[in-house]
Design a protein around this motif. Sequence first.
Motif, PDB file in Angstrom:
ATOM      1  N   VAL A   1     -28.551  -2.260 -20.121  1.00 45.62           N
ATOM      2  CA  VAL A   1     -27.268  -2.653 -20.699  1.00 45.62           C
ATOM      3  C   VAL A   1     -26.841  -1.603 -21.719  1.00 45.62           C
ATOM      4  O   VAL A   1     -27.654  -1.115 -22.506  1.00 45.62           O
ATOM      5  CB  VAL A   1     -27.328  -4.055 -21.349  1.00 45.62           C
ATOM      6  N   GLN A   2     -25.588  -1.235 -21.659  1.00 50.59           N
ATOM      7  CA  GLN A   2     -24.991  -0.338 -22.641  1.00 50.59           C
ATOM      8  C   GLN A   2     -24.199  -1.167 -23.647  1.00 50.59           C
ATOM      9  O   GLN A   2     -23.320  -1.937 -23.259  1.00 50.59           O
ATOM     10  CB  GLN A   2     -24.060   0.670 -21.964  1.00 50.59           C
ATOM     11  N   VAL A   3     -24.498  -1.014 -24.932  1.00 49.67           N
ATOM     12  CA  VAL A   3     -23.771  -1.708 -25.991  1.00 49.67           C
ATOM     13  C   VAL A   3     -22.731  -0.737 -26.540  1.00 49.67           C
ATOM     14  O   VAL A   3     -23.073   0.328 -27.056  1.00 49.67           O
ATOM     15  CB  VAL A   3     -24.721  -2.175 -27.108  1.00 49.67           C
TER      16      VAL A   3
ATOM     17  N   ALA B   1     -20.102   0.830 -12.161  1.00 51.07           N
ATOM     18  CA  ALA B   1     -20.223   1.454 -10.843  1.00 51.07           C
ATOM     19  C   ALA B   1     -21.523   2.251 -10.728  1.00 51.07           C
ATOM     20  O   ALA B   1     -22.061   2.419  -9.626  1.00 51.07           O
ATOM     21  CB  ALA B   1     -19.022   2.363 -10.580  1.00 51.07           C
ATOM     22  N   ALA B   2     -22.021   2.723 -11.873  1.00 49.04           N
ATOM     23  CA  ALA B   2     -23.292   3.448 -11.885  1.00 49.04           C
ATOM     24  C   ALA B   2     -24.490   2.512 -12.005  1.00 49.04           C
ATOM     25  O   ALA B   2     -25.635   2.979 -12.099  1.00 49.04           O
ATOM     26  CB  ALA B   2     -23.306   4.450 -13.043  1.00 49.04           C
ATOM     27  N   GLY B   3     -24.233   1.193 -12.007  1.00 46.76           N
ATOM     28  CA  GLY B   3     -25.318   0.222 -11.991  1.00 46.76           C
ATOM     29  C   GLY B   3     -25.674  -0.394 -13.329  1.00 46.76           C
ATOM     30  O   GLY B   3     -26.593  -1.221 -13.409  1.00 46.76           O
ATOM     31  N   TYR B   4     -24.971  -0.012 -14.387  1.00 46.17           N
ATOM     32  CA  TYR B   4     -25.279  -0.540 -15.711  1.00 46.17           C
ATOM     33  C   TYR B   4     -24.543  -1.853 -15.975  1.00 46.17           C
ATOM     34  O   TYR B   4     -23.455  -2.098 -15.438  1.00 46.17           O
ATOM     35  CB  TYR B   4     -24.857   0.456 -16.799  1.00 46.17           C
ATOM     36  N   CYS B   5     -25.106  -2.674 -16.834  1.00 43.72           N
ATOM     37  CA  CYS B   5     -24.364  -3.749 -17.477  1.00 43.72           C
ATOM     38  C   CYS B   5     -23.796  -3.193 -18.776  1.00 43.72           C
ATOM     39  O   CYS B   5     -24.298  -2.207 -19.322  1.00 43.72           O
ATOM     40  CB  CYS B   5     -25.272  -4.944 -17.781  1.00 43.72           C
ATOM     41  N   THR B   6     -22.728  -3.807 -19.269  1.00 44.14           N
ATOM     42  CA  THR B   6     -22.129  -3.337 -20.516  1.00 44.14           C
ATOM     43  C   THR B   6     -21.808  -4.520 -21.415  1.00 44.14           C
ATOM     44  O   THR B   6     -21.517  -5.623 -20.942  1.00 44.14           O
ATOM     45  CB  THR B   6     -20.824  -2.550 -20.273  1.00 44.14           C
ATOM     46  N   LEU B   7     -21.875  -4.283 -22.706  1.00 49.66           N
ATOM     47  CA  LEU B   7     -21.403  -5.249 -23.697  1.00 49.66           C
ATOM     48  C   LEU B   7     -20.507  -4.500 -24.672  1.00 49.66           C
ATOM     49  O   LEU B   7     -20.974  -3.666 -25.445  1.00 49.66           O
ATOM     50  CB  LEU B   7     -22.565  -5.895 -24.465  1.00 49.66           C
ATOM     51  N   ASN B   8     -19.208  -4.753 -24.597  1.00 50.57           N
ATOM     52  CA  ASN B   8     -18.286  -4.219 -25.584  1.00 50.57           C
ATOM     53  C   ASN B   8     -17.775  -5.384 -26.430  1.00 50.57           C
ATOM     54  O   ASN B   8     -17.686  -6.520 -25.950  1.00 50.57           O
ATOM     55  CB  ASN B   8     -17.143  -3.433 -24.949  1.00 50.57           C
TER      56      ASN B   8
ATOM     57  N   VAL C   1     -29.241   0.660 -24.328  1.00 47.97           N
ATOM     58  CA  VAL C   1     -28.743   1.905 -24.909  1.00 47.97           C
ATOM     59  C   VAL C   1     -27.456   1.601 -25.672  1.00 47.97           C
ATOM     60  O   VAL C   1     -26.764   0.616 -25.382  1.00 47.97           O
ATOM     61  CB  VAL C   1     -28.501   2.998 -23.835  1.00 47.97           C
ATOM     62  N   HIS C   2     -27.156   2.418 -26.647  1.00 51.43           N
ATOM     63  CA  HIS C   2     -25.991   2.195 -27.497  1.00 51.43           C
ATOM     64  C   HIS C   2     -25.037   3.372 -27.384  1.00 51.43           C
ATOM     65  O   HIS C   2     -25.457   4.534 -27.508  1.00 51.43           O
ATOM     66  CB  HIS C   2     -26.416   1.996 -28.950  1.00 51.43           C
ATOM     67  N   VAL C   3     -23.771   3.073 -27.144  1.00 53.12           N
ATOM     68  CA  VAL C   3     -22.726   4.085 -27.030  1.00 53.12           C
ATOM     69  C   VAL C   3     -21.654   3.755 -28.067  1.00 53.12           C
ATOM     70  O   VAL C   3     -21.119   2.646 -28.083  1.00 53.12           O
ATOM     71  CB  VAL C   3     -22.112   4.104 -25.616  1.00 53.12           C
ATOM     72  N   GLY C   4     -21.357   4.690 -28.918  1.00 52.51           N
ATOM     73  CA  GLY C   4     -20.348   4.460 -29.945  1.00 52.51           C
ATOM     74  C   GLY C   4     -19.223   5.452 -29.857  1.00 52.51           C
ATOM     75  O   GLY C   4     -19.335   6.498 -29.205  1.00 52.51           O
ATOM     76  N   HIS C   5     -18.128   5.123 -30.529  1.00 53.26           N
ATOM     77  CA  HIS C   5     -17.029   6.075 -30.687  1.00 53.26           C
ATOM     78  C   HIS C   5     -16.643   6.129 -32.155  1.00 53.26           C
ATOM     79  O   HIS C   5     -16.383   5.093 -32.784  1.00 53.26           O
ATOM     80  CB  HIS C   5     -15.800   5.681 -29.854  1.00 53.26           C
TER      81      HIS C   5
END
Length: 420
Positions: free
Chosen positions: A96-98, A127-134, A189-193
Amino acid sequence: MLSSVVLPALVLASLASAKQCVNTTVPVTISARTGIFNIAVPQTNLDAITFAQNLTQQGRNFTSDALTGYATTSGTYNISTEFCMPDSSNSTMPTVQVLTHGIGFDKTYWDLSYDNFNYSYVDVATAAGYCTLNYDRLGLGNSSHFTDSQSTLDELQASLEVQALAALTMMLRNGTLPGTNGTSFSKVVHVGHSFGSAQTYALVDMYPTISDGIVLTGFSLNSSFAGFFVAGSNFMQANSNQPLRFGNISGAAIETVLNMVSLTDLTAGFDFTSIVPGQNLPNGYLVSSNEGANQYLFLLPGFFDPNILTVAELTKQPVTTGELLTLESAPPMNSFAGPVLVLTGSNDVPYCGGNCLATGNPSLASIPAAVAMSFPNVGASNFTAYIQPNTAHGINLHYNATGAYDVIQSFLASKGLASS
C-alpha cells in the motif's frame, strides 16, 4: 476547537480506470508537542501580508523569534480517506502506498478526475498492482477543521499532522483501517508532495521502521527559497477569498440578498437550498490569492493545460499560520535506513528557486540530490534523486505527470516493494 465534516462511514466511490475505491472517515486519537508562538493570528488580509513579510525577511528566523515554548496538543480527529485497490489482482502480499498532499491541495491531488482521470496518480499506481491510501490532511478538505482563530496557530501544526499520518499507517499495518476489509499490510511505502513530503520525512525520522520506503516529491532540504512560496502566494484570509467555500454563506442568505436587490427574475427556478454551506473557517486559514499566484507557485508555463489551472484555483485549499511557522521543522539528519526517492520538477520554485540544476557546485548534480547527505543510514544504491523535466512544483498538474508516476513505480519495484 475543531469541527468534523460528517460523511457516511463507508461510501463506494465511482470506478475510474481499473480500480475500486472506498471513501471513509477515520477517527484518530493523537498527541503531539506543538509550539507556543507569541504573535497575534492575522485577522485581515493586510494582517496576512504582514505575517508573510515577517516570515520572508532576509536574515531573520521569524519562527524562532516568535517561539516562546511548547505545549502538548491532544485530541480525536476525523481524517477523510480514499482507499483504492486494483480492480483485479492475484496479489497475496499487496503493498500500500500512503499518499500525503502538500499545501494548496487536498487528497484529490493524487486522484484528479480532470480529463477523465488522465492525471490520476492513483490510476497509475493501482494499474501497477499497488493499493493506495490518500487522505485530506488534518484541518483541511473533509477532515476535521479547527473552528477558532487561535487554534490555527497553536494546534494545527506540522507535528500534529505527522502523528495523524503515523496513526493511519499503523492502522494499515495492523488491519484496523476502515474500508480495507481487515487487510494487514506488511509492506507500506509513503509518497508525499511538498509539505506532505516534509511530513513523510519527519515521520520516518521519528519512527524509522514505520515505512518500507519513501518517495519525496516536490522536495529538497534547501530552505533558501521558501520565501518565494510565501511571498508568491500573496496570502488572503480563505473565508474572504472564496466565501462560498470557506466562509459562512448559505444558499438561503444568497437568496435573501437577491430578493433585496430585485434580482430574483434572473435566478427564477434555481434551488438555492442545493448550495452546499461554506466551511465557516476562522481567520488564520490563509489561501493563495488567485490563478496568477497558483501558476507562479505550482506550474511551468507552456507545459500545462490552462484549464487545469482553473480547476486548481476552484479547488485550492488553505494553510494555517501554525503550519507556515512549522514548515521547516524537519531535522537535518534522518534516522531512516530504507529506500529513498526524491523526485522534483526541474523548475520547482519553493525548493529550487525555479532551477533545480543550478547548484553552484559542479560535484552536486541537483539541489534535491543534496538530500542524500541527510540520510546517513541509506546507502548510495538505495537513494535516487530524479529531476522531472519541464515541470514546476505541482508535478501532478503538468502534461508529463504520468512520466513521473512511472519513475516512482519503477523505483519501488526495483527495491522489492511491489505487490507480490
